[in-house]
Design a protein around this motif. Sequence first.
Motif, PDB file in Angstrom:
ATOM      1  N   UNK A   4       0.854  -1.194  -0.109  1.00 29.51           N
ATOM      2  CA  UNK A   4       0.020   0.075  -0.109  1.00 29.51           C
ATOM      3  C   UNK A   4       0.717   1.257  -0.383  1.00 29.51           C
ATOM      4  N   UNK A   5       2.240   1.174   0.643  1.00 29.32           N
ATOM      5  CA  UNK A   5       3.043   2.264   0.691  1.00 29.32           C
ATOM      6  C   UNK A   5       4.239   1.579   1.014  1.00 29.32           C
ATOM      7  N   UNK A   6       5.109   2.543   0.679  1.00 35.54           N
ATOM      8  CA  UNK A   6       6.711   2.016   1.032  1.00 35.54           C
ATOM      9  C   UNK A   6       7.421   3.402   1.749  1.00 35.54           C
ATOM     10  N   UNK A   7       8.705   3.194   2.034  1.00 36.44           N
ATOM     11  CA  UNK A   7       9.456   4.378   2.661  1.00 36.44           C
ATOM     12  C   UNK A   7      10.830   4.255   1.940  1.00 36.44           C
ATOM     13  N   UNK A   8      11.213   5.649   1.732  1.00 33.52           N
ATOM     14  CA  UNK A   8      12.492   5.841   1.062  1.00 33.52           C
ATOM     15  C   UNK A   8      13.628   5.718   2.241  1.00 33.52           C
ATOM     16  N   UNK A   9      14.820   5.204   2.079  1.00 31.63           N
ATOM     17  CA  UNK A   9      15.917   5.435   2.888  1.00 31.63           C
ATOM     18  C   UNK A   9      17.152   5.563   1.920  1.00 31.63           C
ATOM     19  N   UNK A  10      17.905   6.912   2.699  1.00 29.77           N
ATOM     20  CA  UNK A  10      18.992   7.427   1.956  1.00 29.77           C
ATOM     21  C   UNK A  10      20.149   7.724   2.851  1.00 29.77           C
ATOM     22  N   UNK A  11      21.246   7.053   2.057  1.00 26.28           N
ATOM     23  CA  UNK A  11      22.479   7.548   2.673  1.00 26.28           C
ATOM     24  C   UNK A  11      23.304   8.388   1.931  1.00 26.28           C
ATOM     25  N   UNK A  12      24.027   9.219   2.502  1.00 20.76           N
ATOM     26  CA  UNK A  12      24.899  10.296   1.180  1.00 20.76           C
ATOM     27  C   UNK A  12      26.235   9.692   1.728  1.00 20.76           C
ATOM     28  N   UNK A  13      27.085   9.066   0.911  1.00 18.18           N
ATOM     29  CA  UNK A  13      28.636   9.192   1.158  1.00 18.18           C
ATOM     30  C   UNK A  13      29.388  10.104   0.241  1.00 18.18           C
ATOM     31  N   UNK A  14      30.789  10.155   0.398  1.00 18.56           N
ATOM     32  CA  UNK A  14      31.582  10.873  -0.201  1.00 18.56           C
ATOM     33  C   UNK A  14      31.404  11.178  -1.766  1.00 18.56           C
ATOM     34  N   UNK A  15      31.200   9.768  -2.356  1.00 23.10           N
ATOM     35  CA  UNK A  15      31.105   9.673  -3.908  1.00 23.10           C
ATOM     36  C   UNK A  15      29.644   8.963  -4.247  1.00 23.10           C
ATOM     37  N   UNK A  16      28.804   8.986  -3.476  1.00 25.60           N
ATOM     38  CA  UNK A  16      27.510   8.175  -3.787  1.00 25.60           C
ATOM     39  C   UNK A  16      26.476   8.372  -2.901  1.00 25.60           C
ATOM     40  N   UNK A  17      25.156   8.690  -3.692  1.00 31.66           N
ATOM     41  CA  UNK A  17      23.943   8.555  -2.817  1.00 31.66           C
ATOM     42  C   UNK A  17      23.313   7.263  -2.985  1.00 31.66           C
ATOM     43  N   UNK A  18      22.884   6.632  -2.124  1.00 36.46           N
ATOM     44  CA  UNK A  18      22.176   5.243  -2.135  1.00 36.46           C
ATOM     45  C   UNK A  18      20.684   5.615  -1.615  1.00 36.46           C
ATOM     46  N   UNK A  19      19.703   5.399  -2.329  1.00 37.78           N
ATOM     47  CA  UNK A  19      18.395   5.217  -2.193  1.00 37.78           C
ATOM     48  C   UNK A  19      17.550   3.847  -2.116  1.00 37.78           C
ATOM     49  N   UNK A  20      16.912   3.370  -1.275  1.00 29.58           N
ATOM     50  CA  UNK A  20      16.519   2.084  -0.932  1.00 29.58           C
ATOM     51  C   UNK A  20      14.888   2.410  -0.599  1.00 29.58           C
ATOM     52  N   UNK A  21      14.166   1.659  -1.260  1.00 28.31           N
ATOM     53  CA  UNK A  21      12.734   1.497  -0.863  1.00 28.31           C
ATOM     54  C   UNK A  21      12.287   0.444  -0.252  1.00 28.31           C
ATOM     55  N   UNK A  22      11.668   0.177   0.866  1.00 37.01           N
ATOM     56  CA  UNK A  22      11.040  -0.736   1.552  1.00 37.01           C
ATOM     57  C   UNK A  22       9.639  -0.842   1.785  1.00 37.01           C
ATOM     58  N   UNK A  23       8.919  -2.022   1.449  1.00 38.15           N
ATOM     59  CA  UNK A  23       7.574  -1.747   1.703  1.00 38.15           C
ATOM     60  C   UNK A  23       7.389  -1.891   3.240  1.00 38.15           C
ATOM     61  N   UNK A  24       5.697  -2.195   3.425  1.00 39.48           N
ATOM     62  CA  UNK A  24       5.473  -2.245   4.912  1.00 39.48           C
ATOM     63  C   UNK A  24       5.703  -3.363   5.798  1.00 39.48           C
ATOM     64  N   UNK A  25       6.313  -4.454   4.899  1.00 37.83           N
ATOM     65  CA  UNK A  25       6.776  -5.453   5.474  1.00 37.83           C
ATOM     66  C   UNK A  25       8.432  -5.731   5.836  1.00 37.83           C
ATOM     67  N   UNK A  26       8.915  -4.334   5.585  1.00 34.42           N
ATOM     68  CA  UNK A  26      10.449  -4.002   5.633  1.00 34.42           C
ATOM     69  C   UNK A  26      11.114  -4.559   4.375  1.00 34.42           C
ATOM     70  N   UNK A  27      10.765  -5.151   3.358  1.00 30.75           N
ATOM     71  CA  UNK A  27      11.182  -5.967   2.279  1.00 30.75           C
ATOM     72  C   UNK A  27      11.851  -4.802   1.150  1.00 30.75           C
ATOM     73  N   UNK A  28      12.955  -5.007   0.736  1.00 28.02           N
ATOM     74  CA  UNK A  28      13.248  -3.826  -0.192  1.00 28.02           C
ATOM     75  C   UNK A  28      12.794  -4.248  -1.479  1.00 28.02           C
ATOM     76  N   UNK A  29      12.164  -3.305  -2.079  1.00 28.85           N
ATOM     77  CA  UNK A  29      11.592  -3.298  -3.271  1.00 28.85           C
ATOM     78  C   UNK A  29      12.299  -2.739  -4.422  1.00 28.85           C
ATOM     79  N   UNK A  30      13.188  -1.695  -4.264  1.00 27.53           N
ATOM     80  CA  UNK A  30      13.769  -0.905  -5.229  1.00 27.53           C
ATOM     81  C   UNK A  30      15.122  -0.412  -4.633  1.00 27.53           C
ATOM     82  N   UNK A  31      16.046  -0.097  -5.424  1.00 26.79           N
ATOM     83  CA  UNK A  31      17.114   0.543  -5.193  1.00 26.79           C
ATOM     84  C   UNK A  31      17.834   1.205  -6.082  1.00 26.79           C
TER      85      UNK A  31
END
Length: 368
Positions: A79-106
């Motif tokens: 129904x929804x997801x959440x986006x997690x982001x970490x910014x490193x010196x040379x990279x931005x990482x985006x991860x989407x997890x669903x309401x079960x905490x399962x990664x659905x995209x990155x």
Amino acid sequence: MPHDDHIPALPDGADEILALLYHGEPIAKRGIADALHISAPTLNARLSTLEDAGLIVAAGHRQSTGGRRALTYAFNYRRHCAIGVTIRSTEIVCIAVDLDGVTIDERRTTIAAHADVTFYGRAARIIDDFAEQVAAAGTPPLGVGLAVPTHINTANSLDYAAIAERITLPVTATERYCAYALAELRARPALRDAVCLFLGNHIGSAVLQDGRPHTGAVEHMPLDPDGPRCECGNAGCLNVYCSSANLTEEGESLPGFFGVLEQGEIHHRDRMRDWLHSLAHAIVDIRAVFAADVLLCGPIAGFLDDAEIAHLDRLVAGHPAASRTAAGDDGGTAAPRITRGLCDVYQDADGAAYAIVRDHLRALALPC
């Protein structure tokens, strides 16, 4: 925090149905009614409301036992997801997890971090673009969780508030090591109390108490007041003795160090022995005040084998603090354990997303 308008008004008792479906397999109406002692008319009304709100979905028919196959229902984890982001010196990482905490995209985007408005705008656009991609695939995001580092480095010098204000979705900042602890909690739902140690170029820590993460400062616990000076200004901290600099030679990578260690090179063995003794010293000090599991996370933890974990256990077991018991996963008591964490260097992004998921589930009155 996710916006409240994502939470529909639910009738009394609907949360019991949600909890049953969230933590269980798809179930037919008869099974729900029997489990919750609900009449058929009441159940039909509540299921209709939950289905209209998109919180539950029809999950196919149960195998027939002779009559008409019963339709089953399941919690709608997408129904929804959440986006997690970490910014490193040379990279931005985006991860989407669903309401079960399962990664659905990155998505990983190579970009040099700079403390200026141009970079802040570009970072926000990268995050917004990823969120739009996930939403277009059918799972609208609740918000963005930023994993904010605490140590001094290129990424840490950024103004995270300036990035957050440029992002379209609501943003929640989670301290990096608390995010690691949340990711560990997601993988071990029964975990209640633990100390998470992040082992890398710097040592970081977070404490889980009753399933809630708190920022720690274990890395600046003094092991030797006459030891080398730490970046915090004090001497002999855990951070001095157990960072990767105390393992690797100049110019040597962690994989290189552990590769040579496996070959039995004497100087690498000596450094590994000293490193394990320092870490054991720290764990004994932790156990003196907090009888809890210790989870080893981060790049170094990923290289530790079972023999090294067992040796660390033996070093700790010889001290009185190691005899204290902690609450076990089953509610009983057990000797505290030393275990490896997930050992994913992007675990903080995962945890930052999961922080938003947990807030959303709690708003639905779901235990998580």
